[in-house]
Design a protein around this motif. Structure first.
Motif, PDB file in Angstrom:
ATOM      1  N   GLY A 227       0.827  -1.192   0.000  1.00 32.87           N
ATOM      2  CA  GLY A 227       0.000   0.000   0.000  1.00 32.87           C
ATOM      3  C   GLY A 227       0.865   1.246   0.000  1.00 32.87           C
ATOM      4  O   GLY A 227       1.961   1.249   0.574  1.00 32.87           O
ATOM      5  N   MET A 228       0.366   2.323  -0.620  1.00 34.13           N
ATOM      6  CA  MET A 228       1.198   3.526  -0.754  1.00 34.13           C
ATOM      7  C   MET A 228       0.354   4.787  -0.800  1.00 34.13           C
ATOM      8  O   MET A 228      -0.843   4.761  -1.092  1.00 34.13           O
ATOM      9  N   LYS A 229       1.032   5.909  -0.510  1.00 31.98           N
ATOM     10  CA  LYS A 229       0.412   7.225  -0.652  1.00 31.98           C
ATOM     11  C   LYS A 229       0.375   7.636  -2.117  1.00 31.98           C
ATOM     12  O   LYS A 229       1.204   7.198  -2.929  1.00 31.98           O
ATOM     13  N   GLU A 230      -0.552   8.517  -2.415  1.00 31.81           N
ATOM     14  CA  GLU A 230      -0.756   8.987  -3.788  1.00 31.81           C
ATOM     15  C   GLU A 230       0.524   9.558  -4.399  1.00 31.81           C
ATOM     16  O   GLU A 230       0.818   9.340  -5.579  1.00 31.81           O
ATOM     17  N   GLU A 231       1.319  10.278  -3.608  1.00 31.54           N
ATOM     18  CA  GLU A 231       2.497  10.963  -4.150  1.00 31.54           C
ATOM     19  C   GLU A 231       3.560  10.004  -4.684  1.00 31.54           C
ATOM     20  O   GLU A 231       4.468  10.411  -5.435  1.00 31.54           O
ATOM     21  N   TYR A 232       3.475   8.735  -4.317  1.00 36.77           N
ATOM     22  CA  TYR A 232       4.476   7.763  -4.766  1.00 36.77           C
ATOM     23  C   TYR A 232       3.942   6.820  -5.839  1.00 36.77           C
ATOM     24  O   TYR A 232       4.681   5.971  -6.336  1.00 36.77           O
ATOM     25  N   VAL A 233       2.696   6.951  -6.196  1.00 31.92           N
ATOM     26  CA  VAL A 233       2.078   6.018  -7.132  1.00 31.92           C
ATOM     27  C   VAL A 233       2.798   6.010  -8.474  1.00 31.92           C
ATOM     28  O   VAL A 233       3.115   4.944  -9.025  1.00 31.92           O
ATOM     29  N   ASP A 234       3.069   7.177  -9.046  1.00 26.81           N
ATOM     30  CA  ASP A 234       3.704   7.236 -10.365  1.00 26.81           C
ATOM     31  C   ASP A 234       5.098   6.628 -10.359  1.00 26.81           C
ATOM     32  O   ASP A 234       5.541   6.069 -11.378  1.00 26.81           O
ATOM     33  N   THR A 235       5.784   6.741  -9.226  1.00 27.19           N
ATOM     34  CA  THR A 235       7.142   6.197  -9.133  1.00 27.19           C
ATOM     35  C   THR A 235       7.126   4.696  -8.938  1.00 27.19           C
ATOM     36  O   THR A 235       7.825   3.951  -9.641  1.00 27.19           O
ATOM     37  N   ILE A 236       6.324   4.232  -7.992  1.00 28.34           N
ATOM     38  CA  ILE A 236       6.296   2.801  -7.682  1.00 28.34           C
ATOM     39  C   ILE A 236       5.607   2.004  -8.776  1.00 28.34           C
ATOM     40  O   ILE A 236       6.023   0.887  -9.096  1.00 28.34           O
ATOM     41  N   LEU A 237       4.572   2.580  -9.361  1.00 26.36           N
ATOM     42  CA  LEU A 237       3.778   1.860 -10.351  1.00 26.36           C
ATOM     43  C   LEU A 237       4.024   2.384 -11.766  1.00 26.36           C
ATOM     44  O   LEU A 237       3.124   2.400 -12.614  1.00 26.36           O
TER      45      LEU A 237
END
Length: 379
Positions: A227-237
């Motif tokens: 699970g992750m915060k919105e601010e990291y979504v583009d980086t992780i996914l």
């Protein structure tokens, strides 16, 4: 052709009380056992896949992930092949080889392997040693600030919510705040907590939370949660440049059969059982009290217990083993006679166990069985 017998029959749970803390939170409810049969075949959830596992409509993996994200209060969630793969994915996305991260001294070995595989250096926060072995916010802050004072650019922090050696529940909220004040993103490893007790990632000040379906979310493994915060979504996914729909850190897709089907089927059960966490802790404290009535037996770790995983020092069983014809194996064998399993063969100086999910009557029976064994050999 003669068929090879690989010993695949298992009656551990049907016939015995299993004290193994690694398995207590992974017991499947009936709904998940039905799903296991329905989706036992390899790629069985992929009948209606258009390229992304998380977007499959039938079965509704899309709807499940939305519910799971709400359950642990994150902005986005994915399933992985285990908590270790979740940690690895975050480290790989946020760090470069040679970077440094900070981890707690009670971290699971898979944290170390994930960092090693990524070529990342680690600074460890020490625990406060015997008898608590606790990771305190003060120690975490001191270690982090010392690293910053020494001009070390920390790229990531990791905290083990509940460790697998002592069952210590850390103060994640305070440590998350410490990391954020230093401007460092932080992962909370919830392998022994997500699914056993309530998890609210945002309330705990966490950027990432990882979980283990087969350890604590009543799923057939291996399967993990990230699970992750919105601010990291583009980086992780981030998406593949060549295969646009695929997410690179997920290697396209993760669990494609029984693991995710059972995780989905178990979610309502898990949502309900975390509401009874206080009762589980109370049963554990009662179990510790009864065990410590045995001469020399002592619970190691923070007191009073805040988690079901419990470690005991048991010198009296080691003393019995010295003169027993079966040496250290006697305890395992005496317990097995009483339909109790989960303590490792040959282990008498100390052991870990859990009474999570057992009834009060079963907890009393287990404690009394240990007492009976002592009485038998110490008359």
């Amino acid at each position: 052709m003669e068929c090879q017998d690989y010993g695949l029959t298992r009656n551990t749970e049907r016939d015995n009380l299993n004290l193994n803390p690694l398995q207590r939170g992974g017991m499947l409810p009936q709904e998940a056992k039905k799903a296991l049969l329905e989706y036992a075949d390899g790629y069985s959830v992929c009948d209606y896949c258009a390229g992304r596992l998380d977007q499959i409509p039938t079965p509704s993996i899309t709807g499940f992930l939305e519910d799971l994200a709400q359950f642990i209060n994150v902005d986005e969630v994915r399933t992985t092949h285990g908590a270790r793969e979740s940690k690895f994915a975050v480290m790989h996305a946020l760090c470069e080889p040679g970077d440094t991260i900070i981890v707690d001294g009670n971290a699971h070995y898979t944290t170390h392997l994930a960092a090693e595989r990524n070529g990342i250096k680690m600074i460890e926060v020490p625990n406060n040693e015997h008898p608590e072995y606790a990771i305190t916010p003060e120690s975490y802050k001191e270690t982090l600030e010392n690293a910053i004072d020494n001009k070390i650019d920390l790229k990531l922090a990791l905290l083990t919510h509940v460790d697998g050696n002592y069952g210590n529940l850390t103060d994640a909220k305070k440590i998350g705040e410490i990391a954020h004040k230093a401007g460092i993103p932080i992962i909370l490893n919830c392998a022994y907590s997500m699914g056993r007790l309530p998890i609210d990632a945002k309330e705990l000040n966490m950027d990432f939370v990882v979980g283990s379906g087969h350890k604590s979310l009543a799923a057939s493994g291996p399967i993990g949660v990230l699970g992750m915060k919105e601010e990291y979504v583009d980086t992780i996914l981030r998406h593949s440049k060549r295969h646009g729909v695929k997410e690179v850190e997920m290697l396209g897709c993760t669990s494609r059969g029984a693991p995710i089907a059972t995780l989905m089927a178990s979610l309502p059960h898990v949502k309900d059982r975390v509401k009874h966490w206080d009762e589980e802790v109370r049963k554990t404290i009662n179990f510790v009290r009864q065990m410590e009535e045995i001469e020399g037996v002592k619970q190691v770790g923070k007191r009073p217990k805040e988690h079901d995983l419990t470690r005991f020092e048991t010198p009296i069983f080691d003393k019995i083993a010295e003169n027993h014809t079966r040496r250290g194996f006697f305890l395992y064998e005496e317990l097995k006679k009483r339909n109790i399993v989960g303590i490792k063969r040959g282990q008498t100086k100390w052991f870990k166990c859990s009474v999570y999910g057992f009834s009060e009557e079963q907890v009393n029976y287990i404690a009394n069985s240990f007492k009976e064994i002592v009485d038998k050999y110490m008359e």
